[in-house]
Design a protein around this motif. Structure first.
Motif, PDB file in Angstrom:
ATOM      1  N   THR A  71       2.059   3.643 -14.445  1.00 32.96           N
ATOM      2  CA  THR A  71       0.702   3.104 -14.496  1.00 32.96           C
ATOM      3  C   THR A  71      -0.198   4.032 -13.686  1.00 32.96           C
TER       4      THR A  71
ATOM      5  N   GLN B 152       2.048  -0.231 -19.978  1.00 33.47           N
ATOM      6  CA  GLN B 152       3.150   0.700 -20.190  1.00 33.47           C
ATOM      7  C   GLN B 152       4.212   0.537 -19.105  1.00 33.47           C
TER       8      GLN B 152
ATOM      9  N   ASP C 253      -2.983  -5.159 -12.634  1.00 31.39           N
ATOM     10  CA  ASP C 253      -1.918  -4.151 -12.542  1.00 31.39           C
ATOM     11  C   ASP C 253      -2.480  -2.943 -11.800  1.00 31.39           C
TER      12      ASP C 253
ATOM     13  N   SER D  34       4.285  -3.652 -14.005  1.00 32.67           N
ATOM     14  CA  SER D  34       3.829  -3.731 -15.393  1.00 32.67           C
ATOM     15  C   SER D  34       4.727  -4.661 -16.211  1.00 32.67           C
TER      16      SER D  34
HETATM   17 MG   LIG Z   1       3.226   0.067 -13.887  1.00 31.39          MG
END
Ligand SMILES: [Mg+2]
Ligand SMILES: Nc1nc2c(ncn2[C@@H]2O[C@H](COP(=O)(O)OP(=O)(O)OP(=O)(O)O)[C@@H](O)[C@H]2O)c(=O)[nH]1
Ligand SMILES: [Zn+2]
Length: 301
Positions: A208, A193, A226, A180
């Motif tokens: 995540t 996040q 992601d 992330s």
């Molecule tokens: Mg992450």
């Protein structure tokens, strides 16, 4: 004109169990539900959908160019479809499992998706140990990029951007490696996040929790996906006979085996084990091969 061609085309940018976020060609995002109970689309899918009030209904999934997935003992986990490349992100801390790394590479190879390895947190003293663990991978031709995404962001951006331009890149790796952090660095509007490592380690929680497609540029040409960190990485989808062919360092030596059906475990005249003895294949790679082979040939009930 076929029936589906009349429907709107969209890109699945996120999946949330029962519903999906579908992006239209002009960048509008719509909550969509699959038609019927079966929800078989994944992030990266191109879908035909139809408006239904403020939301939409997915009528059809276009054929996929590829699909990255893993198959554990009891369930199949699809990561994403229609990818140009996979970046496997590992870090100096937490020290990555080589077995997990090898499995991620095998999954990508079997889906015919090019991979690169990013080794993150080069600012930490444990980087030397991590780098030597990656030496066999660099030796058999994987591009290994060493970065400090948080500590030296400008350098990281300069190294990565040329490799990502115009492509859809899936960022895969264990929890806490900086996936992330990478997305936030390159996709300024992402706001993915980022978790504090101590927290991630203590609770075993992933920061995540869902796969998400992000554009890095307003033209929407370069994408980063992601994903939540993985712990397990099953490869039950793989035919055990195909396994050595998916490991480039082993593959190189299989033509030298005396028996065409050599498993490279104990047979005489094995080219792979001969290469091991000459130091051309690392012990860890052959051990990991043996472990996966074992898993794939176990009798199931
Ligand atoms: Mg992450
Ligand atoms: N020392 C150091 N820490 C970093 C670096 N890059 C990221 N981190 C830290 O690593 C931790 C985990 O980062 P994340 O980006 O949340 O990791 P993730 O891979 O997305 O983790 P999951 O979402 O749980 O899979 C955070 O505390 C980051 O600040 C780096 O270059 N050096
Ligand atoms: Zn052999």
């Amino acid at each position: 004109m076929t029936k589906t061609a009349a429907l709107d085309l969209g890109l699945v940018v996120a999946g949330h169990g029962r519903h999906y976020i579908v992006e239209t060609p002009d960048g509008e995002q719509i909550i969509c539900h699959p038609r019927g109970k079966k929800s078989d689309c994944v992030v990266g899918d191109r879908v035909r959908w139809q408006a239904s009030g403020d939301e939409g209904v997915i009528e059809h999934v276009e054929p996929r160019r590829n699909l990255l997935f893993r198959q554990d003992e009891w369930k199949t986990k699809s990561f994403a479809a229609n990818l140009d490349q996979v970046l496997v992100l590992v870090a100096a801390e937490p020290m990555f499992s080589e077995s997990q790394l090898a499995r991620a590479l095998i999954a990508a190879e079997s889906a015919d998706i090019p991979v690169r390895i990013v080794l993150n947190k080069a600012d930490l003293p444990t980087i030397d140990a991590a780098r030597s663990r990656l030496a066999p991978y660099a030796a058999f031709g994987v591009d290994v990029i060493e970065l400090a995404l948080k500590a030296r962001p400008d350098e990281a951006r300069d190294r990565l951007m040329p490799l990502l331009q115009g492509k859809a890149t899936f960022v895969l790796g264990p929890s806490g490696t900086g996936k992330s952090t990478l997305i936030n660095l390159l996709a300024p509007d992402a706001c993915a996040q980022v978790g504090e490592i101590s927290q991630a380690l203590n609770t075993g929680r992933h920061t995540t929790t869902a796969t998400q497609w992000y554009w890095t540029d307003p033209e929407r040409r370069t994408a980063l996906i992601d994903s939540p960190g993985f712990q397990e990485f099953g490869l039950r989808q793989i035919d055990p006979k195909a396994l050595p062919g998916l490991m480039p360092d082993l593959r190189q030596h299989t033509p030298e085996c005396r028996f065409y059906n050599c498993t490279h475990q104990h047979e005489p005249g094995c080219g792979v084990r001969a290469a091991l003895a000459r130091g051309e294949i690392s012990e860890s790679r052959l051990r990991i091969y043996g472990e996966i082979l074992n898993e794939l040939t176990q009798t199931r009930w």
